[in-house]
Every structure is written in structure tokens, then in C-alpha cells.
Motif scaffolding. Structure first.
Motif, PDB file in Angstrom:
ATOM      1  N   LYS A   1       0.843  -1.202   0.000  1.00  0.00           N
ATOM      2  CA  LYS A   1       0.000   0.000   0.000  1.00  0.00           C
ATOM      3  C   LYS A   1       0.873   1.245   0.000  1.00  0.00           C
ATOM      4  CE  LYS A   1      -3.875  -1.890   2.487  1.00  0.00           C
ATOM      5  NZ  LYS A   1      -4.375  -2.045   3.830  1.00  0.00           N
ATOM      6  N   ALA A   2       2.009   1.108   0.680  1.00  0.00           N
ATOM      7  CA  ALA A   2       2.871   2.284   0.814  1.00  0.00           C
ATOM      8  C   ALA A   2       3.383   2.768  -0.513  1.00  0.00           C
ATOM      9  CB  ALA A   2       4.041   1.955   1.744  1.00  0.00           C
ATOM     10  N   LEU A   3       3.270   1.916  -1.521  1.00  0.00           N
ATOM     11  CA  LEU A   3       3.731   2.348  -2.832  1.00  0.00           C
ATOM     12  C   LEU A   3       2.838   3.439  -3.398  1.00  0.00           C
ATOM     13  CD1 LEU A   3       4.863  -0.971  -4.471  1.00  0.00           C
ATOM     14  CD2 LEU A   3       6.257   0.986  -3.869  1.00  0.00           C
ATOM     15  N   GLU A   4       1.626   3.530  -2.903  1.00  0.00           N
ATOM     16  CA  GLU A   4       0.760   4.605  -3.382  1.00  0.00           C
ATOM     17  C   GLU A   4       1.419   5.935  -3.020  1.00  0.00           C
ATOM     18  OE1 GLU A   4      -3.072   4.010  -1.660  1.00  0.00           O
ATOM     19  OE2 GLU A   4      -2.962   1.886  -2.197  1.00  0.00           O
ATOM     20  N   GLU A   5       1.219   6.867  -3.882  1.00  0.00           N
ATOM     21  CA  GLU A   5       1.982   8.109  -3.749  1.00  0.00           C
ATOM     22  C   GLU A   5       1.833   8.777  -2.378  1.00  0.00           C
ATOM     23  OE1 GLU A   5       2.264  12.195  -6.130  1.00  0.00           O
ATOM     24  OE2 GLU A   5       1.596  10.459  -7.297  1.00  0.00           O
ATOM     25  N   ALA A   6       0.570   8.885  -1.929  1.00  0.00           N
ATOM     26  CA  ALA A   6       0.335   9.581  -0.662  1.00  0.00           C
ATOM     27  C   ALA A   6       1.003   8.850   0.490  1.00  0.00           C
ATOM     28  CB  ALA A   6      -1.163   9.678  -0.399  1.00  0.00           C
ATOM     29  N   ALA A   7       0.925   7.526   0.425  1.00  0.00           N
ATOM     30  CA  ALA A   7       1.500   6.747   1.518  1.00  0.00           C
ATOM     31  C   ALA A   7       3.013   6.890   1.527  1.00  0.00           C
ATOM     32  CB  ALA A   7       1.095   5.292   1.380  1.00  0.00           C
ATOM     33  N   VAL A   8       3.579   6.961   0.346  1.00  0.00           N
ATOM     34  CA  VAL A   8       5.035   7.119   0.255  1.00  0.00           C
ATOM     35  C   VAL A   8       5.429   8.457   0.856  1.00  0.00           C
ATOM     36  CG1 VAL A   8       6.921   7.485  -1.360  1.00  0.00           C
ATOM     37  CG2 VAL A   8       5.339   5.597  -1.708  1.00  0.00           C
ATOM     38  N   GLU A   9       4.647   9.473   0.530  1.00  0.00           N
ATOM     39  CA  GLU A   9       4.928  10.801   1.070  1.00  0.00           C
ATOM     40  C   GLU A   9       4.826  10.766   2.602  1.00  0.00           C
ATOM     41  OE1 GLU A   9       5.950  13.537  -0.145  1.00  0.00           O
ATOM     42  OE2 GLU A   9       5.506  14.995   1.420  1.00  0.00           O
ATOM     43  N   ALA A  10       3.755  10.121   3.097  1.00  0.00           N
ATOM     44  CA  ALA A  10       3.555  10.041   4.556  1.00  0.00           C
ATOM     45  C   ALA A  10       4.720   9.315   5.213  1.00  0.00           C
ATOM     46  CB  ALA A  10       2.243   9.321   4.858  1.00  0.00           C
ATOM     47  N   PHE A  11       5.167   8.265   4.567  1.00  0.00           N
ATOM     48  CA  PHE A  11       6.268   7.482   5.104  1.00  0.00           C
ATOM     49  C   PHE A  11       7.553   8.321   5.168  1.00  0.00           C
ATOM     50  CE2 PHE A  11       9.377   3.883   4.651  1.00  0.00           C
ATOM     51  CZ  PHE A  11       9.041   3.256   5.836  1.00  0.00           C
ATOM     52  N   GLY A  12       7.771   9.078   4.094  1.00  0.00           N
ATOM     53  CA  GLY A  12       8.950   9.953   4.048  1.00  0.00           C
ATOM     54  C   GLY A  12       8.884  11.015   5.132  1.00  0.00           C
ATOM     55  N   VAL A  13       7.691  11.619   5.273  1.00  0.00           N
ATOM     56  CA  VAL A  13       7.529  12.666   6.291  1.00  0.00           C
ATOM     57  C   VAL A  13       7.753  12.090   7.685  1.00  0.00           C
ATOM     58  CG1 VAL A  13       5.825  14.195   7.361  1.00  0.00           C
ATOM     59  CG2 VAL A  13       6.021  14.095   4.879  1.00  0.00           C
ATOM     60  N   GLU A  14       7.248  10.871   7.896  1.00  0.00           N
ATOM     61  CA  GLU A  14       7.423  10.211   9.199  1.00  0.00           C
ATOM     62  C   GLU A  14       8.909  10.094   9.530  1.00  0.00           C
ATOM     63  OE1 GLU A  14       4.781   9.086  11.147  1.00  0.00           O
ATOM     64  OE2 GLU A  14       6.344   8.788  12.639  1.00  0.00           O
ATOM     65  N   PHE A  15       9.673   9.641   8.528  1.00  0.00           N
ATOM     66  CA  PHE A  15      11.106   9.496   8.762  1.00  0.00           C
ATOM     67  C   PHE A  15      11.786  10.840   8.950  1.00  0.00           C
ATOM     68  CE2 PHE A  15      11.091   5.022   7.843  1.00  0.00           C
ATOM     69  CZ  PHE A  15      12.044   4.622   8.756  1.00  0.00           C
ATOM     70  N   TRP A  16      11.289  11.782   8.177  1.00  0.00           N
ATOM     71  CA  TRP A  16      11.844  13.141   8.321  1.00  0.00           C
ATOM     72  C   TRP A  16      11.707  13.594   9.766  1.00  0.00           C
ATOM     73  CZ3 TRP A  16      14.352  15.981   4.694  1.00  0.00           C
ATOM     74  CH2 TRP A  16      14.657  17.291   5.055  1.00  0.00           C
ATOM     75  N   ASP A  17      10.502  13.400  10.326  1.00  0.00           N
ATOM     76  CA  ASP A  17      10.255  13.811  11.718  1.00  0.00           C
ATOM     77  C   ASP A  17      11.135  13.036  12.686  1.00  0.00           C
ATOM     78  OD1 ASP A  17       8.447  15.607  10.965  1.00  0.00           O
ATOM     79  OD2 ASP A  17       6.671  14.431  11.461  1.00  0.00           O
ATOM     80  N   ILE A  18      11.214  11.725  12.455  1.00  0.00           N
ATOM     81  CA  ILE A  18      12.000  10.895  13.378  1.00  0.00           C
ATOM     82  C   ILE A  18      13.451  11.370  13.393  1.00  0.00           C
ATOM     83  CG2 ILE A  18      12.930   8.568  13.736  1.00  0.00           C
ATOM     84  CD1 ILE A  18      10.304   7.485  12.669  1.00  0.00           C
ATOM     85  N   LEU A  19      13.983  11.622  12.202  1.00  0.00           N
ATOM     86  CA  LEU A  19      15.390  12.032  12.130  1.00  0.00           C
ATOM     87  C   LEU A  19      15.584  13.419  12.734  1.00  0.00           C
ATOM     88  CD1 LEU A  19      16.347  10.771   8.566  1.00  0.00           C
ATOM     89  CD2 LEU A  19      16.842   9.721  10.753  1.00  0.00           C
ATOM     90  N   SER A  20      14.671  14.332  12.399  1.00  0.00           N
ATOM     91  CA  SER A  20      14.820  15.692  12.944  1.00  0.00           C
ATOM     92  C   SER A  20      14.826  15.649  14.464  1.00  0.00           C
ATOM     93  CB  SER A  20      13.678  16.603  12.514  1.00  0.00           C
ATOM     94  OG  SER A  20      13.462  16.480  11.164  1.00  0.00           O
ATOM     95  N   ARG A  21      13.818  14.951  15.014  1.00  0.00           N
ATOM     96  CA  ARG A  21      13.721  14.917  16.478  1.00  0.00           C
ATOM     97  C   ARG A  21      14.864  14.143  17.090  1.00  0.00           C
ATOM     98  NH1 ARG A  21       7.926  13.311  17.733  1.00  0.00           N
ATOM     99  NH2 ARG A  21       6.897  14.515  16.146  1.00  0.00           N
ATOM    100  N   GLY A  22      15.133  12.975  16.490  1.00  0.00           N
ATOM    101  CA  GLY A  22      16.187  12.113  17.046  1.00  0.00           C
ATOM    102  C   GLY A  22      17.512  12.836  17.096  1.00  0.00           C
ATOM    103  N   ILE A  23      17.838  13.553  16.026  1.00  0.00           N
ATOM    104  CA  ILE A  23      19.148  14.223  15.989  1.00  0.00           C
ATOM    105  C   ILE A  23      19.162  15.421  16.937  1.00  0.00           C
ATOM    106  CG2 ILE A  23      20.714  15.549  14.519  1.00  0.00           C
ATOM    107  CD1 ILE A  23      19.884  13.621  12.250  1.00  0.00           C
ATOM    108  N   SER A  24      18.054  16.162  16.967  1.00  0.00           N
ATOM    109  CA  SER A  24      18.063  17.332  17.855  1.00  0.00           C
ATOM    110  C   SER A  24      18.078  16.914  19.327  1.00  0.00           C
ATOM    111  CB  SER A  24      16.864  18.227  17.576  1.00  0.00           C
ATOM    112  OG  SER A  24      15.697  17.546  17.935  1.00  0.00           O
TER     113      SER A  24
END
Ligand code: HEM
Length: 738
Positions: A60-83
Motif C-alpha cells: 500500500k505504501a507504494l501509493e503516492e500519498a502513503a510514500v509521502e507520509a512514510f517519508g515525512v514520518e522518517f523526516w520527523d523521526i530524524l529531525s527529532r532524534g538528531i536534535s
């Protein structure tokens, strides 16, 4: 520790911290590139056979919106984790919560390594192509190594949670906990747990001192929270900070966690019996390990020498703890303790736990002037800054500490010069910032919540003198305007009231008073408008016993003197406009009762508000204060009298005796009887009515309050005297006849 990962919140990035800058720069294009790389990796994961549910979700994640959501999720995890690299406790919290979401995305343990590689590759790819915005276009080995280390740290926390989810620990824990609750009552469970805890760790049992039922209830609450850690980590962490603060206050130390956990497991095993399978046991142990680690870490961070001494109520220990602080940090140690990112005030803690000696020591220590080679140290500013509601808290919870605070806000020299001692006052905070809300300044809070004796202290006296010095001109200007209105009112309305016809002079005077009142009213209305717009309103509760009855008013009208002025001005304008006195017309021609009442009330209110001028003398203002208190008593008394009057008047009216024919007349007669002015003739009054009159005169509190010892039956005396007189007259008549 690789410096390049100081993170966006970590005090700036040194040169070469390319990956951090890449993450820190939240440009959508970069986010998209990361998302697409994750997408690439996710596709690989799917083809690599992520397996089971994960595989489906990946699909399902291959659907465009899901891919975007997945990317954003990781973006948040990395931003928070690193800060949060510098705050490992908070970082763990974030990763545990994020891991639950990642699990829902279909991420499993075996994906974590690949995801780390994918993100590393995405950094590399992004930095390899020239970046005009940030000027960074290199991916060095150092950065690669640092990134690997960082992902290892982050993924370790994520892995623990995902593993628990994979093994269905959450469900196993929930089912077994429901089974435990169904098989035993909370009191039985509590008994089991605390009895075992007493044997296992007698050193902690003194912490649990509440009644048995309450104790059992709290045990269930604690268990529910532990179970929630697995199910909904976000809501658990929402409660963690206050929970840890409470536990520090209970006196819990991180080392108590181990025996607590052992007893907890034993209790569960005991109650579940054969249902305590290897899987269930593993699920509970994993949950407890993760949960207790989080709580222990927070307890460790929040527990220091000062908190321990307050928990123990040991003043000497507190002295020693504070003495350990470097001089420059001494005040900070006293005003705040960091627990998991939230700040706790040891001073408030001591005050709220009624440890006044400790609170007094802290205040004194904070307000002692110290020095070293570098600087002078004085904690007043920090104290007020970190405790904005200090004055209110002290007034409400420990007024006895207010004088300690005041003493600390002044310094005096030991030397006497020409019979005088030099004194310095540190009253900036008490005086209040000029641009701030004056009604929220400490001085205003003292006026509203303080005790009269507090105003005796030289510090508050000094603040008042300063304020008075600045504001007296305004005060006198205001009083002059109202004095002028009062004088004109007295001549135009009161003096003019005796004229049979209104002269031109009187009419002019009335117009002048009305115009002045109109201007004052306008100014007041403008001020009120400004206050409403800037939110300077207060809620008034006319009946403190009924807090639901309240209304909001601008600050101006919250002051009784101003309310009286406002109403007086309105009444004067009404009186002038109502045409009660036109030139050459007779007052009796045009006058009506309500008009006269309006004038009378305006005069009364003007005089009452004028009495405010008496506050320029301390003795007179004290008298006004006392009269104010007396007035509220009088109002209460009048209320009671009114009810009694109405009740007895109703009774006497029903009996229709002479002088009590109508309800209004009865009230009037009763008033006359009670104040002994123009009393009605009571000769014809019947027995029952007389009895009620007698009763009324005894009951009515005004009379008893004025003459507590006086036998209060003038009516009876009068009646007896009159009856005697009548009898004598009758005898005389009879004698005459004879
Ligand atoms: C994961 C670990 C723990 C969790 C989640 C937890 C949770 C709770 C909860 C929810 C309460 C109810 C009252 C409140 O919210 O303040 C509570 C009370 C309490 N807990 Fe804990 N607790 C934990 C560990 C411990 C440990 C290790 C001790 C000490 C041995 C302890 C001692 C207490 C005490 C003394 C109370 C107050 C009970 C009373 O006053 O009778 N807790 N705990």
C-alpha cells in the motif's frame, strides 16, 4: 561523540556538519527526495519479501500519498532524534512513540538496517549533487561513520518497541491483566502485592502509608499505566513528567524499581497460576523492563541532593546540599530542578508540603548578597523570574514567609552615620514593570490577597511611597474634578431645591454640572473600551458563596469608588435632562418623585466617593476601611430585619388591626414601633397582634444589636402605661359619674 551531530537545537553546527544541515533544512524538495529514496528502499523491501502483514502494508505504501507520509514520518523521526542527541531520555520517549507508528506502517526489525542504509544513501545522493542553497556538496567518510552511529542509537530504541509489537506482547499483557482483574478484587490484589513487597523490600514500604483501599486503588492505577505504556506510548509519555515529579516527592528512588518489578511479576504469577505461560511472562518482563527504564532514567535526572533533602524534610541536609553548589549556580539550584524537561521549584515544593523552615532557608539563601572575584550574586531577580506568582503563592499558602521575603529585599549598613543607617531596597520586581499589567504586579497582588500587617514592613512602605510620589498628582487632579462637580451639584441641585421657582442661575449651574459629568463619563467609557479591548477585565462574584453568579467587568468598574462615580455621573445627567427645573417654572409644577430620588442618590454617591480623599491620611483611611467592613455587617443586618418586617407585617395585615390595615401601612407601623418614632396608637390592637408585636420587638436584631442588655419591650410598656391611663380615665369618669 561526533561533534558534527550537535543538531539544530544543539547550539549551532560546526563546519562540515553536512548531514545535520541537510536534515535541518526543511525544504520540501529535500523532503521529497528523502521520501523517494525511502520509496525506493521500501519497494526493495517488498520485493525482498518483508513478509506477512508488513508486506501488505508495504504494498500500500507504494501509493503516492502513503510514500509521502512514510517519508515525512522518517523526516520527523530524524529531525527529532538528531536534535535530542543531547537529551537521551527525551530521545528515547520520542523513538518509542515513533516506533509504534512505524510498526503500523509495516516496518519490522529486519527493515531497520536497510532503512538506515537508505537514509544514508539519500544523504549521500543529495549532498553529492551541488547544492546552491547551502553550499554543501560532499559526503565524507566521517559523516558516513557519524550517521551510522546515529542511526544505531535511534534504531536501538525503535527496535525494542517493534520487537514487542511483533511478538504480540501488547495483546498478551492486556489479556492477562484483564484476567487478573477478573479473578481478584483490587483490595485483594493490593494486599497480595504490598505484603510481598514488605518482605522483599522492607526499606520501601514506608512510602505506602495510605489506607488499604486507597492503596489498592493506586496500585491498580499504576498497573493500568504500565499496561498503557505498551498500548499507547504517546499517552503514557504525556503523563510521565507529572508522574515522575510526584514520585520524586513520594521519595521514590530509581533503585527501588528492581524489587518493585520482582514483586509485581510474582504477584501476577501468583494470581494467574497456569495462565502465566512463558510467553505471558516474557511479555510482562519486556514491558516492565522498558517502562521501568524510562521511569528510572527520569527519576535519576530529577533526583539530586536538594530534592532528596526536601523529601526527607532534613534542613541540615538541605544546607549541605546548597553549600555544594558553585556560587554562581547556587540560586539556580534552589529555584529549579529539571525533571525530564519540566521544571520543578524546590521552594514551592517546600511551601506546599508545609516545610516552612526549609522554605525560609531557601528564601534567605536566595536573597543573600554574595560575591566572588568576578561578580556579585543576588537571587531576587531569578526568584521573581522563575516564580511569577510568588507573592500570590506566599500570601495564600504561607503568609509567615512574606516578612522573610521582605527582609531579603532590603539591605542595611551596620554603620550608623549621623544617627542614620544607609538602606538599599531591591524592589524593582515588587514595583512592577511600567509596560506590564499594573493589576498583576506584586504590589497589586499584595493589595488583593495580602494581610494588613504586611503593609507595615519598610519594603512595602517604600514601594507605596514611590508609587504615591508618582501618582499623587493624578489622584489629586481626579479628586479636584469630582470636588468641582460636587460643589456645583450642591449649589445647583441641593441649594436650588429650596427655590420655589428655578432661576436662570440655577438652570445654568445644573447644565454646567451635567456637562462636566458628561465629559467624565465619556472619559470613563473610553477607558473601559480600551480595557475591554486589551483584555483588562475581571470577574466579579457578588456572592462569594455562590461562585456561579458572577459577571465580567472592565477593571475600572471593579473599583467601588469608580463605580460610585460612574453611577453618580449618569444620575446627574438624567436629573439635568429630565427637565425637572426649567427657568421660571415651579419645582412643584414639574417635579416628580422619581426625579427627586435621582437627585438625592446622585448627591449621596458624590459625597460617598468624595470621602476617598480621606485616604491621604493613614488614620482616616484605616477608619474608612473599618467603616467599609462595618457597612457589610449593617447590610446583612438590614437584610434580616427586612425579612422579619415583611413576615410580621404580613401577619398583622391579615388580622386588620388599627394601624395595620394594609401591608405597606403595617410595614410603616412596625418600623415606627421599632425605632420609636411616631408610633401608632396600639390601644385597639388585639391580643394576638400584640403578642406578635412583642415577639417582633424581642426578635428584631437591630434593636438587640443596639441595646443588647436593654429589656426590649417598649411597646408593652407603652401599652401598659396607656391601658393604665385609660383605666385611670375610666375610673375618673366613673368617679365623676358617682
Ligand atoms: C514503572 C514504574 C511505575 C509506575 C508507572 C508507577 C505509577 C504510579 C501511579 C499511576 C500511581 C498513582 C498515584 C499517582 O499518580 O501519583 C503511583 C503511586 C505511587 N507509587 Fe508508583 N509507579 C511506578 C513505580 C514505583 C516504584 C518503583 C515505587 C517505589 C517503590 C513507587 C511508589 C509509589 C508510591 C509511594 C505511590 C503513592 C501511593 C501512596 O501514596 O500510597 N512507584 N505510582
Amino acid at each position: 561523540f561526533p561533534v558534527p551531530f550537535a543538531g539544530p537545537g544543539g547550539g549551532g553546527n560546526p563546519p562540515g556538519s553536512a548531514s545535520v544541515d541537510y536534515i535541518g533544512n526543511n525544504a520540501p524538495s529535500r523532503r521529497a527526495s528523502l521520501a523517494s529514496l525511502c520509496d525506493f528502499q521500501v519497494t526493495n523491501l517488498r520485493h525482498g519479501g518483508a513478509g506477512g502483514n508488513g508486506g501488505k502494508v508495504m504494498g500500500k505504501a507504494l501509493e503516492e500519498a502513503a510514500v509521502e507520509a512514510f517519508g515525512v514520518e522518517f523526516w520527523d523521526i530524524l529531525s527529532r532524534g538528531i536534535s535530542l542527541l543531547w537529551e537521551p531520555e527525551v530521545q528515547t520517549e520520542n523513538m518509542v512513540v515513533a516506533a509504534s507508528r512505524l510498526f503500523a506502517f509495516g516496518v519490522r526489525i529486519q527493515h531497520l538496517e536497510q532503512i538506515g542504509d537508505a537514509i544514508g544513501q539519500s544523504f549521500k545522493a543529495a549532498l553529492a549533487c551541488p547544492c546552491n542553497e547551502c553550499g554543501l556538496h560532499e559526503w565524507t567518510d566521517d559523516q558516513s561513520e557519524a550517521w551510522s552511529w546515529c542511526w544505531e542509537v535511534l534504531s536501538a530504541d525503535i527496535a525494542k518497541t517493534i520487537r514487542a509489537q511483533e511478538l504480540r506482547h501488547v495483546q498478551l499483557v492486556r489479556d492477562s491483566w484483564e484476567a487478573v482483574k477478573a479473578s481478584k478484587s483490587s483490595v485483594d490484589l493490593g494486599d497480595l502485592f504490598y505484603t510481598d513487597l514488605q518482605e522483599e523490600a522492607p526499606q520501601v514500604i514506608h512510602l505506602f502509608q495510605r489506607p488499604r483501599k486507597m492503596q489498592a486503588y493506586l496500585f491498580i492505577q499504576a498497573m493500568e499505566l504500565i499496561v498503557r505504556f505498551g498500548e499507547d506510548p504517546a499517552s503514557f509519555f504525556d503523563e510521565l513528567k507529572p508522574l515522575v515529579i510526584r514520585h520524586i516527592k513520594y521519595g521514590v528512588r530509581s533503585q527501588y524499581m528492581k524489587p518493585f518489578g520482582i514483586v509485581l511479576m510474582r504477584t501476577m504469577e501468583h494470581v494467574l497460576g497456569p495462565l502465566w505461560t512463558t510467553d505471558v511472562s516474557a511479555a510482562w518482563k519486556s514491558l516492565w523492563t522498558r517502562c521501568s527504564c524510562v521511569v528510572s532514567r527520569s527519576l535519576n535526572v530529577g533526583t539530586n541532593l536538594i530534592t532528596v533533602s526536601i523529601v526527607n524534610g532534613d534542613l541540615c541536609q538541605l544546607r549541605r546540599a546548597v553549600a555544594c553548589a558553585p556560587r554562581c549556580d547556587r540560586a539556580k539550584w534552589i529555584v529549579q530542578v529539571q525533571v525530564n524537561g519540566s521544571v520543578l521549584s524546590p521552594l514551592y515544593w517546600a511551601v506546599r508540603d508545609c516545610k516552612y523552615a526549609m522554605a525560609r532557608f531557601m528564601l534567605r539563601d536566595l536573597l543573600t548578597i554574595r560575591a566572588d572575584r568576578e561578580e556579585y550574586y543576588y537571587g531576587a531577580h531569578l526568584l521573581f523570574e522563575s516564580h511569577p506568582d510568588l507573592v500570590s503563592a506566599l500570601c495564600r499558602e504561607s503568609p509567615q514567609l512574606v516578612s522573610t521575603l521582605f527582609d531579603g529585599l532590603m539591605w542595611h549598613s551596620q554603620a550608623v552615620e549621623k544617627g542614620k543607617v544607609r538602606v538599599n531596597y531591591y524592589i524593582g520586581e515588587l514595583y512592577g514593570a511600567p509596560e506590564g499589567d499594573p493589576w498583576a504586579s506584586p504590589l497589586a497582588v499584595f493589595c488583593a490577597e495580602g494581610k494588613p500587617w504586611m503593609f507595615d514592613h519598610p519594603v512595602l512602605d517604600k514601594v507605596l511611597q514611590l508609587k504615591w510620589g508618582r501618582l499623587k498628582l493624578l489622584f489629586f487632579a481626579e479628586q479636584t474634578v469630582f470636588a468641582l462637580i460636587l460643589v456645583l451639584f450642591m449649589v445647583g441641585f441641593v441649594d436650588g431645591a429650596s427655590e420655589l421657582t428655578c432661576s436662570q442661575h440655577t438652570v445654568n449651574l445644573r447644565r454646567a454640572v451635567a456637562s462636566m459629568s458628561g465629559i467624565v463619563l465619556l472619559v470613563m467609557l473610553v477607558l473601559m473600551h480600551v480595557q475591554i479591548r486589551s483584555g483588562q477585565c475581571v470577574r466579579i462574584q457578588p456572592l462569594p458563596k455562590l461562585p456561579s453568579i458572577s459577571f465580567v467587568t472592565p477593571r475600572l468598574l471593579a473599583n467601588k469608588w469608580n463605580t460610585s462615580r460612574f453611577i453618580a455621573c449618569v444620575l446627574i445627567i438624567i436629573a439635568a435632562l429630565s427637565g425637572h427645573c426649567n427657568q421660571g417654572t415651579s419645582r412643584s409644577d414639574q417635579g416628580s418623585t422619581w426625579n427627586m430620588h435621582v437627585e438625592a442618590w446622585a448627591g449621596l454617591l458624590l459625597w460617598i466617593q468624595f470621602s476617598q480623599i480621606l485616604v491621604t491620611s493613614t488614620r482616616l483611611s484605616a477608619l474608612i476601611y473599618t467603616v467599609g467592613i462595618l457597612l457589610s455587617d449593617v447590610v446583612r443586618l438590614l437584610l434580616v430585619i427586612l425579612i422579619l418586617l415583611v413576615a410580621f407585617a404580613a401577619y398583622l395585615t391579615c388580622l386588620s388591626n388599627e394601624g395595620f390595615g394594609e401591608f405597606g401601612q403595617s410595614i410603616l407601623s412596625l418600623v415606627r414601633v421599632s425605632i420609636e418614632v411616631s408610633k401608632p396608637d396600639l390601644i385597639e390592637v388585639g391580643g394576638w397582634s400584640l403578642f406578635m408585636l412583642l415577639f417582633f420587638c424581642h426578635l428584631h436584631p437591630g434593636r438587640n444589636a443596639q441595646h443588647p442588655r436593654r429589656p426590649a419591650q417598649p411597646v408593652v410598656r407603652d401599652y401598659v402605661a396607656r391601658q393604665d391611663g385609660v383605666r385611670q380615665d375610666e375610673q375618673g369618669v366613673r368617679r365623676g359619674r358617682n
